[in-house]
Design a protein around this motif. Structure first.
Motif, PDB file in Angstrom:
ATOM      1  N   HIS A 161      13.315  39.572   6.308  1.00 11.58           N
ATOM      2  CA  HIS A 161      12.573  40.229   7.488  1.00 11.58           C
ATOM      3  C   HIS A 161      11.225  40.393   7.517  1.00 11.58           C
ATOM      4  CE1 HIS A 161      12.548  42.967  11.031  1.00 11.58           C
ATOM      5  NE2 HIS A 161      11.702  43.921  10.370  1.00 11.58           N
ATOM      6  N   LYS A 162      10.737  40.778   6.340  1.00 16.28           N
ATOM      7  CA  LYS A 162       9.504  41.035   6.016  1.00 16.28           C
ATOM      8  C   LYS A 162       8.365  39.906   6.012  1.00 16.28           C
ATOM      9  CE  LYS A 162       6.102  42.915   2.490  1.00 16.28           C
ATOM     10  NZ  LYS A 162       5.978  43.669   1.406  1.00 16.28           N
ATOM     11  N   PRO A 210       7.395  42.060  17.985  1.00 20.51           N
ATOM     12  CA  PRO A 210       6.860  42.740  16.825  1.00 20.51           C
ATOM     13  C   PRO A 210       5.819  43.695  17.081  1.00 20.51           C
ATOM     14  CG  PRO A 210       6.754  40.262  16.608  1.00 20.51           C
ATOM     15  CD  PRO A 210       7.187  40.728  18.038  1.00 20.51           C
ATOM     16  N   ARG A 262      13.417  36.943  16.447  1.00 17.42           N
ATOM     17  CA  ARG A 262      12.447  35.762  16.204  1.00 17.42           C
ATOM     18  C   ARG A 262      13.151  34.856  15.438  1.00 17.42           C
ATOM     19  NH1 ARG A 262       7.149  36.558  13.490  1.00 17.42           N
ATOM     20  NH2 ARG A 262       6.222  35.043  15.074  1.00 17.42           N
ATOM     21  N   VAL A 286       9.667  36.943   7.911  1.00 21.05           N
ATOM     22  CA  VAL A 286       9.569  36.493   9.080  1.00 21.05           C
ATOM     23  C   VAL A 286       8.572  37.107  10.050  1.00 21.05           C
ATOM     24  CG1 VAL A 286      11.051  36.424  11.412  1.00 21.05           C
ATOM     25  CG2 VAL A 286      11.971  35.645   9.085  1.00 21.05           C
ATOM     26  N   GLU A 287       8.420  38.584   9.932  1.00 23.10           N
ATOM     27  CA  GLU A 287       7.510  39.348  10.722  1.00 23.10           C
ATOM     28  C   GLU A 287       6.274  39.004  10.531  1.00 23.10           C
ATOM     29  OE1 GLU A 287      10.121  40.558  12.905  1.00 23.10           O
ATOM     30  OE2 GLU A 287       8.161  41.857  13.257  1.00 23.10           O
ATOM     31  N   GLY A 318      20.163  42.508   8.302  1.00 25.79           N
ATOM     32  CA  GLY A 318      18.887  41.877   8.630  1.00 25.79           C
ATOM     33  C   GLY A 318      19.084  41.435   9.993  1.00 25.79           C
ATOM     34  N   ASN A 319      18.772  42.138  11.070  1.00 24.38           N
ATOM     35  CA  ASN A 319      18.828  41.543  12.486  1.00 24.38           C
ATOM     36  C   ASN A 319      17.520  40.813  12.860  1.00 24.38           C
ATOM     37  OD1 ASN A 319      18.829  41.591  15.325  1.00 24.38           O
ATOM     38  ND2 ASN A 319      19.320  43.726  15.674  1.00 24.38           N
ATOM     39  N   GLU A 320      17.499  39.445  12.548  1.00 22.80           N
ATOM     40  CA  GLU A 320      16.558  38.669  13.210  1.00 22.80           C
ATOM     41  C   GLU A 320      16.546  37.882  14.595  1.00 22.80           C
ATOM     42  OE1 GLU A 320      13.844  38.680  11.245  1.00 22.80           O
ATOM     43  OE2 GLU A 320      14.692  39.740   9.440  1.00 22.80           O
ATOM     44  N   ALA A 377      18.028  40.719   2.354  1.00 17.69           N
ATOM     45  CA  ALA A 377      17.703  40.384   3.989  1.00 17.69           C
ATOM     46  C   ALA A 377      16.361  41.211   4.399  1.00 17.69           C
ATOM     47  CB  ALA A 377      18.898  41.283   4.624  1.00 17.69           C
ATOM     48  N   ALA A 378      16.038  42.395   3.406  1.00 14.64           N
ATOM     49  CA  ALA A 378      14.952  42.970   3.908  1.00 14.64           C
ATOM     50  C   ALA A 378      13.403  42.312   3.671  1.00 14.64           C
ATOM     51  CB  ALA A 378      14.789  44.457   3.031  1.00 14.64           C
ATOM     52  N   THR A 427      24.329  39.348  16.376  1.00 17.96           N
ATOM     53  CA  THR A 427      23.905  40.484  15.368  1.00 17.96           C
ATOM     54  C   THR A 427      24.265  41.880  15.682  1.00 17.96           C
ATOM     55  OG1 THR A 427      21.772  40.676  16.303  1.00 17.96           O
ATOM     56  CG2 THR A 427      21.946  39.255  14.458  1.00 17.96           C
TER      57      THR A 427
END
Length: 494
Positions: free
Chosen positions: A460-461, A101, A401, A463-464, A396-398, A456-457, A217
């Motif tokens: 992502h937010k 990140p 993490r 998770v970050e 959403g490429n997670e 998905a956005a 992914t």
């Protein structure tokens, strides 16, 4: 028993002159023979190993260092203490592309810098690199082998394949010989040139470990797996065969430490050049679209559907009004062949369809109710915003993490599950935080850390913004039943 006694008598006293001359002759002969034997053995050893010196001299002038800057507002992310100690002194305030990140929360934001690699594919300044190297950059600078620094324009990027095309204003630049990645074989020697940690034109070598690798992914890229040492800063650099031809773009590593662990992945050059041509001609990439959700065919499923073995792509869902729906494809159909390509595994289908242009026709060989049939259809244009029903798509490429590929729910799915929002888990990466928490494909993530997940956005937010190694509750809908799982994020890298 006579031999020891004779030996005892023969060497009990001083050597005679004749004996001395005899042994001196033997020693001289042994030295003479060794002077011939050693170079032969060294030559044989060198002959069994590849020599990359000519390749490096020829190719290095066309490999470039790429540095980017971008302004970022304050937000959560990684600080210096989260970087492994062995790497910290390399970075300073620079964070290499793909290394976890982005920076720590600081009032007023800051300027972020990153480093990557690339290579020149045309004398007039077109350069290939990874999309994640230049994605979101405000300024891109290319440093050539002759130490010239040129500003670069981002012609276009394609996140699905992680390929980017940039251009510098220059002429008569050195270029690389583009090879054919379809001809690569497992065990073949390959070499990489790039800028790991900013060390320009570093050369590493290894072998092709596997081909046609599918990552959780990255459905559209049949990755080349190698054991070539790749580290932050190598991203976007070329992978060469022994003929000095580019066969791939170094893109990712599998790591649990943040550094190279012997497993690296490259985008096949055939895929990259197709993307580059589209970016140069149109500024964007067009892909064929079926409008189906697919899953692998296991041995048990193959037996239940009457297949001779596990093969094909099983259609789990057909999007309404999609090309697949209009052609009459149904859930439960198994696609065994697409055009001239046998679909031996489900991940092959998105690659075949994705290489088609909207409007192209293709014949699909399908098994339905125990018998095979051919269905012809015209592929559509990939939707601007991804939606369920995109064959093999992921939103959403997670993978760094969380380790899942997800997509938004349709209105019908929300109504069926009686939930207002959530994202559908399509794939779960092995040994990821998601797998350790017990997530499964088909689960619907409803909330995470007390926050509603509506896209998905949003996932992502959220998770970050989570801390590593600190458990947080995740509410999941599984087969119509709601349950909580404890999610504990760890550090992973690309």
């Amino acid at each position: 028993m006579a031999y020891p006694a004779l030996a005892s008598r023969r060497f009990a006293g001083p050597l005679s002159p004749d004996q001395f001359r005899f042994f001196a002759l033997l020693i001289a002969l042994a030295v003479l023979l060794s002077s011939f034997a050693l170079p032969v053995r060294a030559d044989e050893q060198r002959g069994n190993l590849p020599d990359f010196t000519a390749l490096v001299k020829s190719a290095a002038p066309a490999v470039v260092n790429i540095s980017t800057t971008r302004e970022e507002s304050a937000g959560p992310g990684m600080n210096q203490q989260q970087i492994p100690e062995i790497f910290r002194h390399f970075f300073g305030d620079q964070m290499p592309p793909g290394f976890g990140p982005r920076g720590p929360q600081r009032p007023g934001g800051r300027t972020l810098s990153s480093l990557g690699s690339g290579f020149i594919i045309s004398p007039d300044g077109y350069i290939l690199t990874n999309a994640h190297v230049v994605d979101g950059a405000d300024n891109v600078t290319v440093r050539l082998n002759d130490r010239r620094e040129l500003d670069a324009e981002v012609v276009g990027t394609d996140r699905k394949t992680d390929v980017a095309l940039i251009k510098v204003d220059a002429n008569d630049l050195p270029t690389l010989d583009i090879g054919n990645s379809d001809n690569l074989e497992v065990g073949e020697w390959v070499a990489a040139i790039g800028s790991p940690f900013g060390f320009d034109h570093s050369v590493t070598a290894g072998i092709v470990s596997a081909i046609n690798r599918t990552l959780p992914t990255d459905t559209y890229v049949p990755f080349i797996q190698t054991d070539v040492a790749i580290n932050p800063g190598n991203s976007g650099g070329p992978l060469f065969n022994l003929d000095g031809q580019v066969v791939g773009i170094n893109s990712q590593i599998f790591t649990r430490s943040g550094g190279f662990m012997g497993v690296s992945f490259a985008i096949p050059i055939n895929v990259a050049m197709d993307i580059a041509d589209q970016l140069r001609d149109n500024g964007q990439v067009q892909r064929g679209w079926l409008g189906v959700v697919i899953q692998p065919v296991s041995d048990d499923l193959a037996d239940s559907f009457g297949l001779d073995r596990a093969r094909g792509a099983l259609i789990a869902e057909v999007a309404p009004d999609s090309p697949a729906a209009q052609a009459g494809l149904q859930a439960g159909d198994i696609i065994l062949r697409a055009g001239d390509t046998d679909i031996d595994s489900s991940e092959m289908l998105p690659r075949v369809i994705g290489r088609l242009s909207p409007g192209d026709s293709i014949d699909l060989r399908v098994q339905r109710d125990g018998s095979e049939r051919t269905i012809s259809l015209e592929v559509g244009q990939w939707p601007e915003s991804e939606q369920p029903g995109d064959a093999g798509s992921s939103v959403g490429n997670e993978s760094g993490r969380l380790g899942v590929a997800v997509s938004e729910l349709t209105a019908d799915q929300r109504q069926q599950l009686e939930i207002d929002s959530g994202v559908l888990v399509r794939q779960v990466a092995p040994d990821s935080a998601a797998e350790r928490a017990g997530l499964q494909p088909g689960d619907v993530i409803v909330t995470l850390a007390g926050q509603s997940i509506d896209s998905a956005a949003t996932l992502h937010k959220v998770v970050e913004g989570l801390e590593s190694d600190h458990p947080v509750p995740m509410r999941v809908n599984r087969d119509g039943t709601t349950l909580f799982v404890a999610l504990r994020l760890g550090d992973a890298g690309k």
